[in-house]
Design a protein around this motif. Sequence first.
Motif, short mmCIF file in Angstrom:
data_model
loop_
_atom_site.label_atom_id
_atom_site.label_comp_id
_atom_site.label_asym_id
_atom_site.label_seq_id
_atom_site.Cartn_x
_atom_site.Cartn_y
_atom_site.Cartn_z
N ALA A 59 0.92 -1.21 -0.16
CA ALA A 59 0.14 -0.02 0.04
C ALA A 59 0.73 1.09 0.00
O ALA A 59 0.67 2.28 -0.69
N ARG A 60 1.98 1.31 0.93
CA ARG A 60 2.79 2.17 0.99
C ARG A 60 3.36 2.83 -0.53
O ARG A 60 3.57 3.56 -1.02
N ARG A 61 3.72 1.62 -1.13
CA ARG A 61 4.60 1.60 -2.39
C ARG A 61 3.55 2.16 -3.48
O ARG A 61 3.89 3.08 -4.50
N ILE A 62 2.40 1.57 -3.61
CA ILE A 62 1.45 2.20 -4.57
C ILE A 62 0.95 3.73 -4.25
O ILE A 62 1.18 4.43 -5.31
N GLU A 64 2.91 6.00 -2.85
CA GLU A 64 4.63 6.71 -3.51
C GLU A 64 4.14 6.87 -4.83
O GLU A 64 4.53 8.02 -5.51
N VAL A 65 4.04 5.81 -5.58
CA VAL A 65 3.83 5.95 -7.02
C VAL A 65 2.82 6.93 -7.46
O VAL A 65 2.96 7.77 -8.31
N LEU A 66 1.59 6.88 -6.95
CA LEU A 66 0.45 7.62 -7.49
C LEU A 66 0.80 9.13 -6.93
O LEU A 66 0.36 10.00 -7.64
N LEU A 67 1.43 9.30 -5.80
CA LEU A 67 1.77 10.69 -5.21
C LEU A 67 2.95 11.41 -6.11
O LEU A 67 2.99 12.61 -6.32
N SER A 68 3.73 10.50 -6.99
CA SER A 68 5.02 10.98 -7.61
C SER A 68 4.43 11.36 -8.86
O SER A 68 5.36 11.96 -9.73
N GLN A 69 3.20 11.36 -9.21
CA GLN A 69 2.95 11.62 -10.54
C GLN A 69 2.05 12.94 -11.02
O GLN A 69 1.36 13.37 -10.09
#
Length: 69
Positions: A59-62, A64-69
């Motif tokens: 969940a944390r990795r997902i 982070e990916v969503l927030l970095s876009q």
Amino acid sequence: FYRVPCVTLRDETEWIELIETGWNRLVPPRDAESIAHWVLQAIGSQGRPVELYGGGLAARRIAEVLLSQ
């Protein structure tokens, strides 16, 4: 999951990952001698260290990916 050696008295199992990593033994319940042998083999044994379902950070990795876009 709990790093406890097990013996499953069935002809098949859905948890093949535990068989493959050495934490479980699949023993058809045909005769007491075979069952006793595998139970004794399991006592004190250890399988390979493995995280079958990841490290708990998906969940944390997902996020982070969503927030970095």
